[in-house]
Each structure stands twice: as C-alpha cells, then as structure tokens.
Write a protein that holds these residues in place. Structure first.
Motif, short mmCIF file in Angstrom:
data_model
loop_
_atom_site.label_atom_id
_atom_site.label_comp_id
_atom_site.label_asym_id
_atom_site.label_seq_id
_atom_site.Cartn_x
_atom_site.Cartn_y
_atom_site.Cartn_z
N GLN A 15 0.84 -1.20 0.00
CA GLN A 15 0.00 0.00 0.00
C GLN A 15 0.88 1.25 0.00
O GLN A 15 1.72 1.44 0.87
N ALA A 16 0.67 2.11 -1.01
CA ALA A 16 1.47 3.33 -1.16
C ALA A 16 0.73 4.57 -0.67
O ALA A 16 1.36 5.53 -0.22
N LEU A 17 -0.59 4.58 -0.80
CA LEU A 17 -1.42 5.68 -0.29
C LEU A 17 -2.48 5.10 0.63
O LEU A 17 -3.13 4.11 0.29
N ARG A 18 -2.69 5.75 1.76
CA ARG A 18 -3.68 5.27 2.71
C ARG A 18 -4.62 6.42 3.09
O ARG A 18 -4.22 7.37 3.75
N ALA A 19 -5.84 6.35 2.59
CA ALA A 19 -6.89 7.31 2.96
C ALA A 19 -6.46 8.76 2.76
O ALA A 19 -6.63 9.61 3.63
N VAL A 20 -5.90 9.04 1.58
CA VAL A 20 -5.44 10.40 1.28
C VAL A 20 -6.59 11.26 0.76
O VAL A 20 -7.33 10.84 -0.13
N SER A 21 -6.72 12.45 1.30
CA SER A 21 -7.73 13.41 0.85
C SER A 21 -7.09 14.78 0.69
O SER A 21 -6.25 15.17 1.50
N LEU A 22 -7.49 15.49 -0.38
CA LEU A 22 -7.06 16.88 -0.54
C LEU A 22 -7.97 17.56 -1.54
O LEU A 22 -8.73 16.91 -2.27
N GLU A 23 -7.89 18.88 -1.59
CA GLU A 23 -8.68 19.66 -2.54
C GLU A 23 -7.79 20.75 -3.15
O GLU A 23 -6.89 21.27 -2.50
#
Length: 211
Positions: A15-23
């Motif tokens: 897993q390289a990204l875990r629950a990433v959020s942005l705007e």
C-alpha cells in the motif's frame, strides 16, 4: 476544482497511499510536501490515472475521474509534468512542445495553439534559441523548462508538477517558480509536489504534508 477523497493506492500488495484526501480550488497553487517514500509521486500518478486507485474517489470539476484512462483525464484538463522531466530525448524541442498539444489538434484553432507556443517561448526564451535541438542534449534546467512548457501546451485547467526543482541551481528554481506564478495568473490551478519546502511554501496558497 479537484477533490481527492479517502484514496488508497497499491503497488501489488504494497500500500502506497492510505486514505489520502485533498482539494485544489480554482486558481490556487497547492503544495504537497513530505519525506521521501511518503507517496507524493504516487498521489500525482493516481490523480492522472497512471496508477489507478484501489478505493476512494477523485473528482475534477464535478466529474468522477477515478477510473478514467490517462488520455481521457488529459482531455478533461489535467496536465502532469512528471518527476525527472522525461522529455522525448531524440526529438527536437519544438516537437516535444507540439506533442504536448496533440489532443488539441482537430478541435482547437491552430492559431490558438501557435499563440500558446509563442507564450512558452516568451516565458522560456532559452527554448526558442534551441528550437531545433534534440531535447536530450539540453541541460537539466532546460529540460525542466521544456517539460513545463510541454505541460502548458496541453492548455490545462490544472497543472500538476512533480519535484520541478530537483537537481536545479537556485537561480533556475527561482525561475521555474516565477513561471508557475505567472501560469496561475493566467487561470491555471497548480498542484505541486516539492522537496524544497521553503521555496514552495513561499509560492503556494496552501500546503498539505504527507507522512
């Protein structure tokens, strides 16, 4: 303009990204900083469709793009300047720039494309001096200018840049960031991944830290 929500990305079982959020909003410059291995490059690759997300949602101007192909994402208005330039080394500077606009031929006015080409030469006059030169023979800084110009030739609404200052002298870094601000002033939102935190935080409106 861009919304990334709880995105997970894997390379095989890793897993390289875990629950990433942005705007990213219209006309914003948003920076992503963090240590090596945090997933910053994977984040840009996931947004541009090169490395598909396994879960989560990515939307651009209200349209879900999570499962779209990279070429469709480019056509919607997202352009990606990858890490370490990745210019077409055996092709001329001019051909590299024209390739950036490949999806515009056939529906955009050719004169508009030529005006955009002139704008690239205006902000990077060194490229005009080397218009017929093979891209692989340019210096690292000139290749970075070419990669940025090629990204602009797609006429993006959102320009994503991965480590644009990597390996460049401080004066060239200053020039790349100056041009980034000029592109924003022309209406292009920018999402920039950068190790040079001090420089990029002077440029950006907001920043996210990945860990």
């Amino acid at each position: 303009m861009l919304r990334v929500e709880e995105v997970d990305t894997y390379y095989g079982q890793i897993q390289a990204l875990r629950a990433v959020s942005l705007e990213v909003g219209e006309g914003e410059i948003v920076a992503v900083i963090g240590p090596n291995g945090a997933g910053k490059t994977t984040l840009l690759n996931t947004i541009s469709g090169l490395t598909p997300a396994r879960s989560g949602r990515i939307s651009f101007r209200g349209q879900l793009i999570t499962s779209l192909s990279p070429e469709k994402i480019v056509r919607l208005g997202i352009s990606h300047v990858p890490e370490r330039r990745q210019v077409f080394a055996s092709m001329s500077v001019l051909d590299n720039l024209v390739l950036g606009a490949y999806h515009r031929y056939g529906h955009d006015d050719r004169r508009e494309i030529e005006r955009d080409l002139e704008f690239v030469f205006e902000i990077f006059p060194r490229l005009k001096d080397r218009i017929k030169q093979a891209a692989g023979t340019l210096s690292g800084g000139e290749q970075q200018m070419l990669a940025l110009g090629r990204g602009w030739m797609a006429k993006p609404k959102l320009l994503m840049m991965d480590e644009p200052s990597l390996g460049l002298a401080p004066l060239l870094v200053k020039e790349i960031f100056r041009v980034s601000g000029e592109l924003r002033d022309r209406g292009t939102a920018i999402l920039i991944v950068e190790q040079n935190a001090r420089a990029v935080l002077e440029l950006a409106d907001r920043a996210y830290v990945m860990e």
